[in-house]
Design a protein around this motif. Structure first.
Motif, PDB file in Angstrom:
ATOM      1  N   ARG A 281       0.832  -1.206   0.000  1.00 57.98           N
ATOM      2  CA  ARG A 281       0.000   0.000   0.000  1.00 57.98           C
ATOM      3  C   ARG A 281       0.868   1.258   0.000  1.00 57.98           C
ATOM      4  O   ARG A 281       0.591   2.218  -0.729  1.00 57.98           O
ATOM      5  CB  ARG A 281      -0.922  -0.018   1.222  1.00 57.98           C
ATOM      6  CG  ARG A 281      -1.913   1.154   1.266  1.00 57.98           C
ATOM      7  CD  ARG A 281      -2.974   0.958   2.325  1.00 57.98           C
ATOM      8  NE  ARG A 281      -2.408   0.905   3.663  1.00 57.98           N
ATOM      9  CZ  ARG A 281      -2.397  -0.170   4.449  1.00 57.98           C
ATOM     10  NH1 ARG A 281      -2.908  -1.316   4.000  1.00 57.98           N
ATOM     11  NH2 ARG A 281      -1.872  -0.138   5.644  1.00 57.98           N
ATOM     12  N   LEU A 282       1.935   1.262   0.796  1.00 56.77           N
ATOM     13  CA  LEU A 282       2.807   2.436   0.878  1.00 56.77           C
ATOM     14  C   LEU A 282       3.584   2.661  -0.421  1.00 56.77           C
ATOM     15  O   LEU A 282       3.855   3.802  -0.800  1.00 56.77           O
ATOM     16  CB  LEU A 282       3.768   2.296   2.057  1.00 56.77           C
ATOM     17  CG  LEU A 282       3.126   2.338   3.449  1.00 56.77           C
ATOM     18  CD1 LEU A 282       4.177   2.102   4.523  1.00 56.77           C
ATOM     19  CD2 LEU A 282       2.406   3.655   3.690  1.00 56.77           C
ATOM     20  N   ILE A 283       3.931   1.583  -1.112  1.00 56.85           N
ATOM     21  CA  ILE A 283       4.587   1.725  -2.417  1.00 56.85           C
ATOM     22  C   ILE A 283       3.610   2.311  -3.426  1.00 56.85           C
ATOM     23  O   ILE A 283       3.938   3.246  -4.177  1.00 56.85           O
ATOM     24  CB  ILE A 283       5.136   0.368  -2.903  1.00 56.85           C
ATOM     25  CG1 ILE A 283       6.328  -0.079  -2.034  1.00 56.85           C
ATOM     26  CG2 ILE A 283       5.576   0.465  -4.370  1.00 56.85           C
ATOM     27  CD1 ILE A 283       6.814  -1.486  -2.334  1.00 56.85           C
ATOM     28  N   ASP A 284       2.397   1.782  -3.469  1.00 57.14           N
ATOM     29  CA  ASP A 284       1.384   2.267  -4.415  1.00 57.14           C
ATOM     30  C   ASP A 284       1.076   3.745  -4.199  1.00 57.14           C
ATOM     31  O   ASP A 284       0.808   4.488  -5.163  1.00 57.14           O
ATOM     32  CB  ASP A 284       0.092   1.452  -4.285  1.00 57.14           C
ATOM     33  CG  ASP A 284       0.248   0.036  -4.811  1.00 57.14           C
ATOM     34  OD1 ASP A 284       1.209  -0.216  -5.565  1.00 57.14           O
ATOM     35  OD2 ASP A 284      -0.583  -0.829  -4.452  1.00 57.14           O
ATOM     36  N   ARG A 285       1.111   4.197  -2.947  1.00 56.22           N
ATOM     37  CA  ARG A 285       0.782   5.583  -2.630  1.00 56.22           C
ATOM     38  C   ARG A 285       1.991   6.517  -2.730  1.00 56.22           C
ATOM     39  O   ARG A 285       1.860   7.714  -2.513  1.00 56.22           O
ATOM     40  CB  ARG A 285       0.183   5.668  -1.220  1.00 56.22           C
ATOM     41  CG  ARG A 285      -1.179   4.973  -1.092  1.00 56.22           C
ATOM     42  CD  ARG A 285      -1.700   5.028   0.319  1.00 56.22           C
ATOM     43  NE  ARG A 285      -3.023   4.405   0.427  1.00 56.22           N
ATOM     44  CZ  ARG A 285      -3.684   4.246   1.570  1.00 56.22           C
ATOM     45  NH1 ARG A 285      -3.151   4.684   2.708  1.00 56.22           N
ATOM     46  NH2 ARG A 285      -4.874   3.664   1.579  1.00 56.22           N
ATOM     47  N   GLY A 286       3.157   5.959  -3.043  1.00 57.88           N
ATOM     48  CA  GLY A 286       4.345   6.788  -3.198  1.00 57.88           C
ATOM     49  C   GLY A 286       5.017   7.164  -1.894  1.00 57.88           C
ATOM     50  O   GLY A 286       5.971   7.952  -1.884  1.00 57.88           O
ATOM     51  N   VAL A 287       4.555   6.608  -0.768  1.00 55.36           N
ATOM     52  CA  VAL A 287       5.192   6.882   0.523  1.00 55.36           C
ATOM     53  C   VAL A 287       6.563   6.206   0.565  1.00 55.36           C
ATOM     54  O   VAL A 287       7.562   6.791   0.983  1.00 55.36           O
ATOM     55  CB  VAL A 287       4.304   6.398   1.693  1.00 55.36           C
ATOM     56  CG1 VAL A 287       5.019   6.618   3.028  1.00 55.36           C
ATOM     57  CG2 VAL A 287       2.967   7.133   1.678  1.00 55.36           C
ATOM     58  N   ILE A 288       6.608   4.962   0.127  1.00 56.90           N
ATOM     59  CA  ILE A 288       7.886   4.282  -0.100  1.00 56.90           C
ATOM     60  C   ILE A 288       8.249   4.548  -1.555  1.00 56.90           C
ATOM     61  O   ILE A 288       7.483   4.209  -2.466  1.00 56.90           O
ATOM     62  CB  ILE A 288       7.772   2.769   0.155  1.00 56.90           C
ATOM     63  CG1 ILE A 288       7.460   2.496   1.633  1.00 56.90           C
ATOM     64  CG2 ILE A 288       9.060   2.053  -0.252  1.00 56.90           C
ATOM     65  CD1 ILE A 288       7.200   1.033   1.948  1.00 56.90           C
ATOM     66  N   HIS A 289       9.407   5.179  -1.784  1.00 54.56           N
ATOM     67  CA  HIS A 289       9.736   5.604  -3.140  1.00 54.56           C
ATOM     68  C   HIS A 289      11.240   5.521  -3.386  1.00 54.56           C
ATOM     69  O   HIS A 289      12.024   5.239  -2.481  1.00 54.56           O
ATOM     70  CB  HIS A 289       9.242   7.037  -3.382  1.00 54.56           C
ATOM     71  CG  HIS A 289       9.778   8.042  -2.400  1.00 54.56           C
ATOM     72  ND1 HIS A 289      10.915   8.768  -2.618  1.00 54.56           N
ATOM     73  CD2 HIS A 289       9.321   8.413  -1.173  1.00 54.56           C
ATOM     74  CE1 HIS A 289      11.154   9.553  -1.576  1.00 54.56           C
ATOM     75  NE2 HIS A 289      10.204   9.364  -0.682  1.00 54.56           N
ATOM     76  N   GLU A 290      11.631   5.763  -4.628  1.00 56.88           N
ATOM     77  CA  GLU A 290      13.021   5.794  -5.075  1.00 56.88           C
ATOM     78  C   GLU A 290      13.810   4.579  -4.577  1.00 56.88           C
ATOM     79  O   GLU A 290      13.394   3.448  -4.742  1.00 56.88           O
ATOM     80  CB  GLU A 290      13.661   7.124  -4.654  1.00 56.88           C
ATOM     81  CG  GLU A 290      13.002   8.337  -5.313  1.00 56.88           C
ATOM     82  CD  GLU A 290      13.610   9.657  -4.891  1.00 56.88           C
ATOM     83  OE1 GLU A 290      14.426   9.663  -3.949  1.00 56.88           O
ATOM     84  OE2 GLU A 290      13.266  10.684  -5.494  1.00 56.88           O
ATOM     85  N   GLY A 291      14.982   4.827  -3.956  1.00 56.76           N
ATOM     86  CA  GLY A 291      15.872   3.732  -3.590  1.00 56.76           C
ATOM     87  C   GLY A 291      15.329   2.789  -2.539  1.00 56.76           C
ATOM     88  O   GLY A 291      15.830   1.665  -2.396  1.00 56.76           O
ATOM     89  N   MET A 292      14.287   3.212  -1.790  1.00 54.98           N
ATOM     90  CA  MET A 292      13.719   2.323  -0.784  1.00 54.98           C
ATOM     91  C   MET A 292      12.843   1.246  -1.419  1.00 54.98           C
ATOM     92  O   MET A 292      12.633   0.183  -0.825  1.00 54.98           O
ATOM     93  CB  MET A 292      12.908   3.135   0.229  1.00 54.98           C
ATOM     94  CG  MET A 292      12.393   2.337   1.421  1.00 54.98           C
ATOM     95  SD  MET A 292      13.694   1.489   2.370  1.00 54.98           S
ATOM     96  CE  MET A 292      14.489   2.892   3.175  1.00 54.98           C
ATOM     97  N   ILE A 293      12.348   1.495  -2.645  1.00 53.39           N
ATOM     98  CA  ILE A 293      11.476   0.509  -3.292  1.00 53.39           C
ATOM     99  C   ILE A 293      12.176  -0.837  -3.491  1.00 53.39           C
ATOM    100  O   ILE A 293      11.649  -1.876  -3.070  1.00 53.39           O
ATOM    101  CB  ILE A 293      10.925   1.048  -4.630  1.00 53.39           C
ATOM    102  CG1 ILE A 293       9.967   2.212  -4.381  1.00 53.39           C
ATOM    103  CG2 ILE A 293      10.209  -0.065  -5.412  1.00 53.39           C
ATOM    104  CD1 ILE A 293       9.477   2.890  -5.652  1.00 53.39           C
ATOM    105  N   PRO A 294      13.377  -0.890  -4.131  1.00 56.44           N
ATOM    106  CA  PRO A 294      14.015  -2.203  -4.300  1.00 56.44           C
ATOM    107  C   PRO A 294      14.376  -2.865  -2.975  1.00 56.44           C
ATOM    108  O   PRO A 294      14.395  -4.095  -2.885  1.00 56.44           O
ATOM    109  CB  PRO A 294      15.254  -1.900  -5.143  1.00 56.44           C
ATOM    110  CG  PRO A 294      15.471  -0.435  -5.039  1.00 56.44           C
ATOM    111  CD  PRO A 294      14.132   0.170  -4.837  1.00 56.44           C
ATOM    112  N   LYS A 295      14.666  -2.067  -1.935  1.00 54.42           N
ATOM    113  CA  LYS A 295      14.980  -2.657  -0.631  1.00 54.42           C
ATOM    114  C   LYS A 295      13.763  -3.393  -0.062  1.00 54.42           C
ATOM    115  O   LYS A 295      13.853  -4.553   0.364  1.00 54.42           O
ATOM    116  CB  LYS A 295      15.443  -1.582   0.352  1.00 54.42           C
ATOM    117  CG  LYS A 295      16.771  -0.939   0.015  1.00 54.42           C
ATOM    118  CD  LYS A 295      17.163   0.091   1.062  1.00 54.42           C
ATOM    119  CE  LYS A 295      18.406   0.859   0.636  1.00 54.42           C
ATOM    120  NZ  LYS A 295      19.571  -0.031   0.488  1.00 54.42           N
ATOM    121  N   VAL A 296      12.619  -2.710  -0.061  1.00 53.37           N
ATOM    122  CA  VAL A 296      11.405  -3.319   0.487  1.00 53.37           C
ATOM    123  C   VAL A 296      10.959  -4.489  -0.378  1.00 53.37           C
ATOM    124  O   VAL A 296      10.578  -5.552   0.137  1.00 53.37           O
ATOM    125  CB  VAL A 296      10.289  -2.262   0.611  1.00 53.37           C
ATOM    126  CG1 VAL A 296       8.967  -2.924   1.001  1.00 53.37           C
ATOM    127  CG2 VAL A 296      10.663  -1.214   1.648  1.00 53.37           C
TER     128      VAL A 296
END
Length: 308
Positions: free
Chosen positions: A236-251
């Protein structure tokens, strides 16, 4: 009031159930970013790995080298570019990356040896460890449609052969792995270190995957650290852009590793001295713990490691 000596003893006693719980288990730890920046942090990390080994935990280290690669690229007149946290890698950038990663690999192995550990440096090319193919990066275009873009010699892992790691572990060596893969056609590929760590953890069915980052961990919409994160919340946080940029591949690599059998994943701040020990051996931890599904009690992570 407790004395300073009593407080130190309390810290050691707090660690005891975790040492008992994790003895004989494998932890895959991704080391990189600002954790490499200072001599103090580099030495601290090496000592922590030796301590884990001595208490019976099997550390497997996968290291990055992003800032150092960017620095060398600048000196060589190469312009760094990133797409969703992945470095665009042409032949010249690949050569620079491999040069930097090999140096870091040997320096880290030597640092562990200085503190009494036995480390062996290798890359994904050694022992057929990481077989890769060219990554097809899919992004949302300006028209809102998904499109594939070419980011060069960036690899997607096809398979991991964990036998060389198991052999080293069985002989009480600490594997130190540079995230470089090879294709069946002999092509060398740059692998995102977080992704490599996640796939290696999955192949080993590791107890924990620990990613050292340059931030406290995953943060929510209000900017506060999330001590615990499950798959539903993460998506949900990825879809909403809360988790973004370099944190996306980590999560995403944490979620993928969990789906493939890793028990827990952690994203912690590599800029904090002793962050690995604080996350593993204390009740509260210092970063974000990622699991497939999480039972919450008053918003705090359940202390399942201690209770197991």
């Amino acid at each position: 009031m407790k004395t300073a000596t009593q407080n130190r003893a309390a810290v050691l006693l707090e660690a005891l159930p975790y040492i008992q719980r994790f003895r004989g288990k494998t932890f895959v730890i991704k080391y990189g970013g600002h954790a490499m920046k200072t001599a103090e942090l580099r030495d601290s990390f090496a000592r922590e790995m030796v301590l884990l080994d001595l208490v019976g935990i099997n550390p497997v280290i996968v290291h990055g080298g992003g800032p150092q690669i960017t620095e060398l690229a600048g000196k060589l007149g190469l312009k760094p570019q990133f797409v969703r946290g992945m470095r665009v890698t042409d032949a010249a950038m690949m050569e620079a990356a491999e040069m930097v990663l090999q140096r870091i690999n040997k320096d880290l192995s030597a640092a562990i040896a200085r503190y009494g550990g036995r480390a062996v440096g290798l890359s994904g090319k050694d022992g057929g460890l990481i077989t890769a193919r060219k990554l097809k990066m899919v992004v949302k275009g300006t028209n809102g449609r998904r499109e594939t873009i070419d980011i060069g010699l960036v690899g997607e892992i096809e398979r991991v052969n964990p036998e060389v790691i198991r052999t080293l572990d069985a002989s009480n060596f600490i594997p130190v792995i540079a995230p470089i893969g090879f294709g069946e056609d002999g092509q060398t590929y740059n692998i995102n270190a977080d992704v490599a760590a996640g796939e290696i953890a999955a192949a080993l069915k590791a107890e924990k995957l620990i990613l050292l980052s340059d931030v406290e961990g995953v943060k929510g919409k209000d900017g506060r650290l999330l001590p615990a994160l499950d798959e539903t919340q993460a998506r949900r946080l990825i879809d909403r852009g809360v988790i973004h940029e370099g944190m996306i591949p980590k999560v995403e690599c944490c979620l993928d590793a969990l789906a493939k059998g890793v028990a827990k994943a952690h994203i912690i701040d590599g800029r904090v001295e002793h962050a690995v020990l604080l996350e593993i051996f204390t009740d509260s931890g210092v970063g974000t713990e990622v699991v497939r599904s999480y039972a919450r009690t008053n918003g705090r992570r359940r202390n399942a490691d201690r209770e197991a």
